[in-house]
Design an enzyme around this catalytic site. Sequence first.
Site, mmCIF file in Angstrom:
data_model
loop_
_atom_site.group_PDB
_atom_site.id
_atom_site.type_symbol
_atom_site.label_atom_id
_atom_site.label_comp_id
_atom_site.label_asym_id
_atom_site.label_seq_id
_atom_site.Cartn_x
_atom_site.Cartn_y
_atom_site.Cartn_z
ATOM 1 N N GLU B 60 0.839 -1.068 0.045
ATOM 2 C CA GLU B 60 -0.076 -0.109 0.032
ATOM 3 C C GLU B 60 0.967 1.292 0.048
ATOM 4 O O GLU B 60 0.593 2.159 -0.582
ATOM 5 C CB GLU B 60 -0.989 0.051 1.224
ATOM 6 N N ALA B 84 -10.435 0.025 3.276
ATOM 7 C CA ALA B 84 -9.901 1.073 3.926
ATOM 8 C C ALA B 84 -9.018 0.539 5.045
ATOM 9 O O ALA B 84 -7.968 1.292 5.360
ATOM 10 C CB ALA B 84 -11.077 2.027 4.457
ATOM 11 N N PHE B 86 -6.853 -1.532 5.231
ATOM 12 C CA PHE B 86 -5.466 -1.584 4.868
ATOM 13 C C PHE B 86 -4.756 -0.410 4.473
ATOM 14 O O PHE B 86 -3.509 -0.423 3.842
ATOM 15 C CB PHE B 86 -5.415 -2.759 3.794
ATOM 16 N N HIS B 129 -12.385 -5.836 8.025
ATOM 17 C CA HIS B 129 -12.912 -5.463 6.521
ATOM 18 C C HIS B 129 -14.293 -4.630 6.866
ATOM 19 O O HIS B 129 -15.108 -4.685 5.988
ATOM 20 C CB HIS B 129 -13.257 -6.677 5.817
#
Lengths: 328, 328, 364, 364
Positions: B60, B84, B86, B129
């Site tokens: 990322e 989001a 991550f 998640h």
Amino acid sequence: MAVKTYIEAIREALWQAMERDPGVFVLGEDVGRRGGVFRATAGLLERFGERRVVDTPLAESAIVGVAIGAAAYGLRPVAEIQFADFIYPATNQIVNEAAKIRYRSNGAWSVPLVIRAPYGGGVHGALYHSQSVEKAFTGHPGLRVVTPSNPYDAKGLLLAAIFSDDPVLFLEHKKLYRLAKGEVPEDFYTVPLDRARTVREGDDVTVIAYGLMVPYALEAAERLAREEGIEATVLDLVTLYPLDRAAIVEAARRTGKVLIVHEDNGEGGVGGEVAAVIAETALFDLDAPIRRLTGPDVPAMPYSPPLEAWFMPSVERIAAAMRELARF
Amino acid sequence: MAVKTYIEAIREALWQAMERDPGVFVLGEDVGRRGGVFRATAGLLERFGERRVVDTPLAESAIVGVAIGAAAYGLRPVAEIQFADFIYPATNQIVNEAAKIRYRSNGAWSVPLVIRAPYGGGVHGALYHSQSVEKAFTGHPGLRVVTPSNPYDAKGLLLAAIFSDDPVLFLEHKKLYRLAKGEVPEDFYTVPLDRARTVREGDDVTVIAYGLMVPYALEAAERLAREEGIEATVLDLVTLYPLDRAAIVEAARRTGKVLIVHEDNGEGGVGGEVAAVIAETALFDLDAPIRRLTGPDVPAMPYSPPLEAWFMPSVERIAAAMRELARF
Amino acid sequence: MDHRAAGLTDAEAIRMYRTMLLARRLDERQWLLNRAGKLPFVISCQGHEAAQVGAGFALKPGVDFVLPYYRDLALVLALGVTSEAVMLAAFARADDPASGGRQMPNHFSDRRLRIFTQSSPTGTQIPHAVGFAWAARYTGEPFVAFVSFGDGTSNQGDFHEGLNFAGVFRLPVIAFVENNRYAISVPLERQIASPDVASRAQSYGMAGVKVDGRDPFAVYRVVREARERALAGEGGTLIEADVMRLTPHSSDDDDRTYRSREEVEALRQADPVARVRAYLLEQALLDAAALEALEAEVAAEVDRATAAAEAAPLPDPATAMRHVYAEAPERPGASTDRWGGAGGKGPEGWTEPAPAGGGTDGGR
Amino acid sequence: MDHRAAGLTDAEAIRMYRTMLLARRLDERQWLLNRAGKLPFVISCQGHEAAQVGAGFALKPGVDFVLPYYRDLALVLALGVTSEAVMLAAFARADDPASGGRQMPNHFSDRRLRIFTQSSPTGTQIPHAVGFAWAARYTGEPFVAFVSFGDGTSNQGDFHEGLNFAGVFRLPVIAFVENNRYAISVPLERQIASPDVASRAQSYGMAGVKVDGRDPFAVYRVVREARERALAGEGGTLIEADVMRLTPHSSDDDDRTYRSREEVEALRQADPVARVRAYLLEQALLDAAALEALEAEVAAEVDRATAAAEAAPLPDPATAMRHVYAEAPERPGASTDRWGGAGGKGPEGWTEPAPAGGGTDGGR
Ligand SMILES: Cc1ncc(C[n+]2csc(CCOP(=O)(O)OP(=O)(O)O)c2C)c(N)n1
Ligand SMILES: Cc1ncc(C[n+]2csc(CCOP(=O)(O)OP(=O)(O)O)c2C)c(N)n1
Ligand SMILES: [Mg+2]
Ligand SMILES: [Mg+2]
């Protein structure tokens, strides 16, 4: 009781914690032979050796991540981030890991970790050596964020953080390191990690602040008391997350006029949450709109002296805002 | 005008932006052959080819960091963070780099970058998640944070974000992807990046919300209007940073009773800043304490259905809080 | 490789096969339950079982710290996690020992077994493992930290920073890459620029080893050797096991958009479970009847675990605020349990910290 | 190495020396001003000049994108940054072209020269460089992205993630490590577990090259070759130049706690500026008188730059709110300047984006 500086108090807390518990160790960039770029860990390597005073590679996510593993084992690491501005590469380890490990394992694992980070400006540090990073790390349940405003709290709060079983982000204001002096007991003592502290009492106006802004607010309060007879209550938040809501509400109720001061940007800063707590709980006790005096909403503190001065809240500006509020 | 889902609107915005400007490209994990794990980028690879639809390595910080370089050159990258949750490994690139590049270079360089990130819960996603990450990314001047609550805004806001010369964190609520349907013009249009939107008008109580909580609040409002004659103003923040303060104050003044709703944790969330803006600006227009209805202060949303339901604010709970406030 | 050459007895080889089979059947059952609408989410170990079981048998359960990732069902079974525990997590029941139903399935954790709680962001567990290895060095307690992850994850910054940290201090860590040549849809060539993952070990002053991840005995041997080197103070090892992902990435994925059916079919032909089964037959460790009995035994175990888990209660929302911060000790003396699991006690002379003033202390 | 063998003319070799000398004298002057209380902060290039000048001369200023770090004074001088610009930044004056006095000294930026603005967190510029290299590939514009950083910084996640990204796509990036064997006080052995930094290139499918960073001509050659490979589509190169840090880390540091005076003295004996000076004499490119004249010329330039910068106005706080977000175009047409500097125009057929509705658009 001896008078010590803020940084001496921190060094003393580290020393005493390491004396007391062989599971306590410090790690970070330049904490060993250099004794820390601010000298917070000076002397520890000589006293406790390389096993417990660890110069790490230049890699913040690893510093925190490795400390998490060691803490989960049962050690009590104290990780130093050299400047708070450099904490962001470790964000994932702090907020997605350290803060969530107890909860996600239903209490089976915990992370007794302290992350020390010097923050704040007014030291010619420019955009990347002056930041107040608290807003990004408050609001992550499982993690505590605290910051002392004086040497007494610096020592007691750091000892409490080290012997707490929760991860604590321990923010140290760089400008206080040598500026702040005060009496510090030699003995082991702790200052609660979940309590704000009333540092001045008065009935005209309430100032809520933390870190460097506490001595600034106190100075402004003394000046106003002396020169204009305005008496202020000053609340030192001490703990930025979770907040001590009861103390905030009580301080607000006492005068009905609240000034919140911080050096961090206004919008999105800790002051917003403080204002919200008051507006939820003590709205009808207020005699004036809540007022915030904060750093401006620009990305970070510029280097050039006139720009830096423009950014920092000063005693004068705090006093002016207090006066205005008292007269409201 | 065709009725489309929220995710179709997003796909259409990406498509139109790429048609319009050859400097627009998308990158991220699984955005190419897979078309995105939520299918937001489905079909783009076939239409625009590998050069402009880029499956990246799993990293990322690199996704955002590389996009920053490309944007500084003058391209308009749209980076996808798969969930989001991550995004945190990229925090440093987002808040220390993207947000500060224009300011630190005194306006010489800019970063016309969009970071899309699906967020939010109620989808059996558990702690990692389901997160609402906005609180960590609001309060960084230089960066905008926006989130649409309906398909019309999803398309127009994304187009505005892509053609803005500032970095924008574009948060898409996962549960709205297929739940939210609405009319979406075929043409190119933009929705302002700095304006909240009044989505319902009424004189009894004001609800301020964003994302999934907007349709929930609207449903609660309709129900209360129908069944109890309580009429609510509902303000969709749309932009979480910087906030549209004028719209917030106006909405609060209109009824004097404010309920702020978000799915993110309460303490430290965006709602605190919203409350603070009101308490600073419209205090004497308030007839009731400001009220927040939010996710609880636990680290993240648990997986098991009863725990997930416990975490999520529901239409029922919103309606109950509105009723209480209206009767205050 | 021959299991005897790897240092394994016949009985061990059979137990390894049984563990692989159990993992496969538990995994398959979860897919069935998912398709039946009973489980919202499944993520598979199918095709990774041989590598995982080889590694698991080379470790010392309850002594070594293990930091698995979401594909490691066979690994944790090898370490002692029960079928019922697996199913309790799949059904998100209150008694799920990993998280009390808080986390997604396959987010393993067992403090007694020294299996550390994991999150979903990939690679974060690598520095944690290095931290456990640091604690081994620090306390002198003889264990290794074993951490596993996928090929795509070797691109994360935490992989680099964690392994470099381990390398600088020569810490007893085993980093185990299960290379299935995909990260969801993105194939290996698009993930890593090096020819393989193991060669990255050189950046960290570590041994790098490649092993056939379809051969549990070969994996057993390299992990055991890595463990011995680590315990002897010779530092860490990065092991890359070639495995295959026989299923889509997860029950939310559809791999038809990015993998040809021929490719998947070819993988199925090389299924490690079938391969080890054939080996046992060929070596006459088990005959067809014994294999069938084993199948039946495993199926019964899966049935029992499923039934028990399905019947178990869901968590009570009244508990959802718990374990955000340390709580006041519920059982006095709990705070002496500081050593990361059942086995650890800490070295001689270790003292307990005094209670802190903040009211934030307590047992866990 | 012989400058001619490196493909350099005599005049170029002399210009390289002049740039090294200028960097050294500007740097020394800043320390003097710091000790006199006129500058709050200095960070040095002393000992890195040869490597930096070698690299700078191998690049094409205004064409290649350059992402330097805080030690790269000699590099940016080689690219065309002026002494006065350097001093304006040191004095934090309004006309500092890098940041208008907003950033610390040596946080270089010059859009016309395609020197990208840098921050202080180490390593963040590596993915940015990869992004510029991506843009080269994307637009077909022939340039490379050159990024430099220290040895310690090669441990950051962004190093790994950035170079892997570059490797996967074979992007035209040159990663230039100035290895001075320290990260502030922490010596190389405590920083990286690999024998050197260059060998980490293998993890990224890149060429890894070590070069004597005291020899500007040798550095010139390897950087030029890397540039040619990159432009030919053969991917990136990781170059490690052995350099020395002759000063403490910065004016805030005191290196006596961690480096012996003997060690520093030994480095001084090997000073690259003196070495190149000796080479020029030996090769009879310049005689003693010419060298003296050059010294005088450089000293005068440093004096002039210092005086001009000191006399220049400080920034006006009224400007401090500017450039948080895009402003309304001040000069119409400014928004057509989209191509990262003076040289770029973008490929044929490129269209400008339409103004957005948000009122947030505009020129820069
Ligand atoms: C930081 C982070 N980014 C993205 C994801 C989403 N994600 C989950 S698994 C996965 C692929 C992992 O690939 P690999 O490491 O090869 O493991 P595999 O699943 O193939 O065993 C991705 C991208 C994640 N979990 N964490
Ligand atoms: C992310 C981050 N962490 C810490 C620092 C503090 N810091 C500044 S320079 C430096 C050492 C850098 O060493 P190296 O990369 O070898 O470069 P050198 O200064 O030796 O040229 C450190 C730790 C920083 N700037 N950024
Ligand atoms: Mg994989
Ligand atoms: Mg160095």
